[in-house]
Each structure stands twice: as structure tokens, then as C-alpha cells.
Motif scaffolding. Structure first.
Motif, PDB file in Angstrom:
ATOM      1  N   GLN A 247       0.817  -1.209   0.000  1.00 61.09           N
ATOM      2  CA  GLN A 247       0.000   0.000   0.000  1.00 61.09           C
ATOM      3  C   GLN A 247       0.849   1.256   0.000  1.00 61.09           C
ATOM      4  O   GLN A 247       0.572   2.219  -0.735  1.00 61.09           O
ATOM      5  N   VAL A 248       1.880   1.277   0.834  1.00 56.60           N
ATOM      6  CA  VAL A 248       2.737   2.456   0.922  1.00 56.60           C
ATOM      7  C   VAL A 248       3.412   2.720  -0.424  1.00 56.60           C
ATOM      8  O   VAL A 248       3.483   3.864  -0.891  1.00 56.60           O
TER       9      VAL A 248
ATOM     10  N   LEU B 275       0.840   4.197  -2.752  1.00 56.06           N
ATOM     11  CA  LEU B 275       0.526   5.576  -2.395  1.00 56.06           C
ATOM     12  C   LEU B 275       1.694   6.501  -2.732  1.00 56.06           C
ATOM     13  O   LEU B 275       1.494   7.654  -3.129  1.00 56.06           O
ATOM     14  N   ASN B 276       2.915   6.001  -2.573  1.00 59.44           N
ATOM     15  CA  ASN B 276       4.079   6.789  -2.994  1.00 59.44           C
ATOM     16  C   ASN B 276       3.954   7.197  -4.451  1.00 59.44           C
ATOM     17  O   ASN B 276       4.183   8.360  -4.829  1.00 59.44           O
TER      18      ASN B 276
ATOM     19  N   ARG C  45      -1.585   7.491   3.547  1.00 64.67           N
ATOM     20  CA  ARG C  45      -0.279   6.855   3.733  1.00 64.67           C
ATOM     21  C   ARG C  45       0.156   6.916   5.204  1.00 64.67           C
ATOM     22  O   ARG C  45       0.734   5.968   5.726  1.00 64.67           O
TER      23      ARG C  45
ATOM     24  N   SER D 296       7.736  10.988  -1.726  1.00 62.75           N
ATOM     25  CA  SER D 296       7.607   9.588  -1.324  1.00 62.75           C
ATOM     26  C   SER D 296       8.293   9.389   0.031  1.00 62.75           C
ATOM     27  O   SER D 296       8.961  10.291   0.549  1.00 62.75           O
TER      28      SER D 296
END
Length: 420
Positions: free
Chosen positions: A175-176, A179-180, A200, A222
Motif C-alpha cells: 500500500q505504501v 501511495l508513494n 499513507r 515519497s
């Protein structure tokens, strides 16, 4: 000029209205996990008037308030709290296995067992006292079996929780990274990615709780996710974790990163504790020694500490207790004589000479002695009729409890009576 003035005034009202809406949103999300406080950046609007008169004001952007140092400290604190909570839960379960002091505790049952031998010494020819010894021996064996099973269940539960947590964590790492990618693209388009950053942050908080992760912000918006010096997310790339034995054939486990194969957190040596009296090793030594986890952070680290150190240490001492009980008592009985003058036999079964491992799970009471209490070798002589009324050997067994203030070297009482 009149219309221009009205337009300027209207733009100011609109800008302030946007600022008020931002304040309202901050208040509404004050307790929302991961939410960063926002502020409207109001700037003047350049006009085309030859005299340099501006065209009013507008909201250039809605920025988020963030402090990298405070965020990192908060994540570290979350991880430390989660570690303590997970370990406390496991240790509370272990504490329930040993209900001391109480009539159901091993210490109380041991005391009753030794006292029952006194009763035989006082009346060697009686049956009731012999039956009482056997009953107490069976109670002890049952308690050892139950405690060993409960400790095994605690360890299995911790492993199951760690496996489930690892699956969740791998999804969060993915997920991270996703989202980055979205945040970087949104920033490049000129649009503030505030809602994406909040999403995030929520995931990053969960990672801090689960594995003690810390986010390291990058210039493009990010974040890299790092645990114990191991990078698990970098830009749009994410690693996966798996629960693995620490080494081939090892009974201890670690979380390993698939890409690097590194253990997470990495071992950093051993220290004394958690049961220093037994010479055990563990992660949280009262003497301040370092443990096997580079960072005592996150639920995963707490579960690993319980699985790898605390529960095995308690199991080892429980096994040693059961083993020493049998090896303290059986030799006396095997060198003594029954009421009929025949050689005695062991009371406790299931013990492997020279190997205490598994003793608590396997210890039992001889079915032959249970069926015939007269086989208890209370006498130290084989001569009849003296053997029938001799309780010298029974008295010697009862005296085991009097060694060194009630704790003979390597005695079963040591588990519950040795002070911390």
C-alpha cells in the motif's frame, strides 16, 4: 474602479472562507489517525492595472503541517508501546500457567507431596498414607502435563498471531509503495496530494505498530520504510516479509525480508535473563544485557521475544523441575524395600535419564504402584518383619524438602521458590 474594488473584496471573502473551511476540517479530523493539520496559504493576486493595483487574494495551496523529527519519534514510541503490549499479553498468559501461591500451584502440591511421605514414615504399615502419596504424585504429574501443554499452546498462539500479522504487514508495505506512486504523480501535476498523504500516514502508523517501522521522507514526496536498518519500501518498490526459523533446524524464529534475506530485526547478541537464576538467555535482562532483537519495537518483536526466549525459558525450567522431582525421588525408592521386603521400583515414569527436555509433558506415575500402594519402598531394610514397620526410607524422601532451606540443588521447588 468600483467594480475592481468589489472584486478585490469578494476575492478576500472567498479566500477567508476557504481558510475557515480548512480550520473546520482540522477540527473535524483532530482525532483521525494519520491526519496532518492543514493551512490555507493566502497570497495576493497580481492585477493587470497599469497603476499596479492588485486583483485581490486567493488560496495558492492548502499545505500540511509536518515535523519529520516528531513524526519519527511518534512512530518509534508506537513501536515500543506495541512491543510491550504484545510481550505483556504473552507473559500474562504464562503467569496464568503458574497459579502461585494457591492450592493449585506446583509449590503447594510439592509441599503436600513431601508431607505425605512423613505420614508413611510415622505409620509404615498403614494403607491410607501410601494412597495419599500416590494421589499427590498423580496430582503433580497432571499439573506438570497441563502446564507444559499450556506453554506449548501459548507459543503456538504467538506463532499464529505473528503469521497473521506478517500477512497484514506485507499488504501494508505494498500500500505504501502504491501511495508513494500516486503522491509523486499528483504533486507533479500541481495538485496538493493531502488526502493521499493522510492515507499513507495511517498505513505508516500501522507499520510502526506492527514491526517498529520508521518512515524517511524523500524530496519527491515519497517515503522509504526502514526497520533496523533494512529498507522495506523505497519509492514504488516494496519487499515482503516471511516467518522463518532463525537457522536450519532452529527452534527460534525471525521475520526475514525476502529481497535481502536479512532477519528483521537483526540479532545483536545475547544477554542474561529473563530467568537469570536458571542461567537462561533473553532479550530483556534485569542486568541490562542486550537481547536478540536489534530494536525492541513493534508487535512482531514482542511476539518473537515471547516465542524465542520467555516461553522456552519457562518451559525449560518446568521440564527441569519435573525431571529433578523424578530423579530426586526414584533413586531412593529403587534402593529401598517394600513392606514385603522386595526391592522397590520407581514412582515416576516418562523420564529419560540425562535429558530433562520434555519431562513435564511426559512425566507420569507408575501404574503398578498406583494399583498396589504397598509397592512404595518406604523401608531401608529387606528383613522381615522389620520391613513392614520400617519407614526410614520414607523419612529420607520427606527430608528432601528440607535441603538448603527447602530448595535442594536442582530441586523442583526452585521453579516457584527461587526469588528473582
Amino acid at each position: 474602479m468600483g467594480d475592481l474594488a468589489l472584486n478585490i473584496a469578494a476575492s478576500g471573502i472567498d479566500a477567508q472562507q476557504a481558510a475557515m473551511e480548512t480550520v473546520a476540517q482540522n477540527l473535524a479530523n483532530a482525532n483521525t489517525p494519520g491526519y496532518l493539520s492543514e493551512s490555507a496559504d493566502i497570497v495576493s493576486t497580481t492585477g493587470g492595472d497599469a497603476l499596479g493595483v492588485g486583483a485581490g487574494a486567493h488560496v495558492a495551496t492548502v499545505s500540511q503541517t509536518s515535523d519529520g523529527l516528531l513524526t519519527a519519534n511518534a512512530q518509534q514510541t508506537q513501536g515500543a508501546l506495541a512491543y510491550s503490549s504484545a510481550l505483556q499479553q504473552a507473559l500474562s498468559g504464562a503467569q496464568a500457567v503458574f497459579p502461585e501461591p494457591s492450592s493449585n500451584g506446583i509449590a503447594s502440591q510439592l509441599a503436600n507431596f513431601w508431607q505425605s511421605w512423613d505420614a508413611i514414615a510415622q505409620n509404615p504399615s498403614g494403607t491410607a498414607a501410601r494412597t495419599q502419596v500416590i494421589d499427590q504424585a498423580q496430582n503433580l504429574a497432571t499439573q506438570f502435563n497441563l502446564a507444559s501443554s499450556q506453554l506449548t499452546n501459548l507459543s503456538n498462539d504467538a506463532y499464529s498471531q505473528l503469521s497473521t500479522l506478517t500477512t497484514q504487514t506485507n499488504k501494508q508495505l505494498t500500500q505504501v509503495a502504491s501511495l508513494n506512486q500516486q503522491i509523486v504523480a499528483t504533486r507533479q501535476s500541481g495538485t496538493p496530494p493531502n488526502s493521499l498523504v493522510d492515507q499513507r500516514n495511517q498505513v505508516l502508523d500501522q507499520l510502526a505498530t506492527n514491526i517498529g517501522a520508521v518512515a524517511r521522507p524523500q524530496a519527491d514526496g515519497s517515503v522509504n520504510v526502514v526497520v533496523g536498518g533494512i529498507t522495506l519500501v523505497q519509492g514504488t518498490w516494496s519487499d515482503t516479509l516471511k516467518v522463518q526459523p532463525s537457522a536450519a533446524g532452529s527452534s527460534t524464529y525471525s521475520l526475514q525480508a525476502a529481497a535481502s534475506g536479512a532477519s528483521l530485526p537483526a540479532p545483536s547478541g545475547t544477554g542474561s535473563g529473563p530467568l537469570a537464576a536458571s542461567g537462561g538467555t533473553g532479550p530483556l535482562a534485569a542486568s541490562g544485557g542486550t537481547g536478540p532483537l536489534a530494536a525492541s519495537s513493534g508487535t512482531a518483536a514482542g511476539l518473537l521475544a515471547a516465542m524465542n526466549w520467555y516461553i522456552p525459558s519457562y518451559q525449560k525450567e518446568l521440564d527441569t523441575t519435573a525431571y529433578n522431582l523424578a530423579t530426586d525421588v526414584n533413586p531412593y525408592l529403587q534402593s529401598g524395600y517394600t513392606a514385603t521386603g522386595t526391592s522397590g521400583q520407581a514412582l515416576f515414569t516418562g523420564i529419560t535419564p540425562g535429558n530433562a527436555a520434555g519431562a513435564a509433558a511426559d512425566i507420569g506415575v507408575s501404574s503398578a504402584v498406583v494399583g498396589n500402594p504397598q509397592l512404595l519402598a518406604a523401608s531401608s531394610t529387606s528383613s522381615l518383619p522389620a520391613a513392614t514397620n520400617d519407614g526410614t526410607n520414607a523419612q529420607a524422601i520427606a527430608a528432601i524438602a528440607d535441603w538448603v532451606g527447602g530448595n535442594p540443588p536442582g530441586s523442583p521447588a526452585g521453579l516457584v521458590a527461587t526469588p528473582d
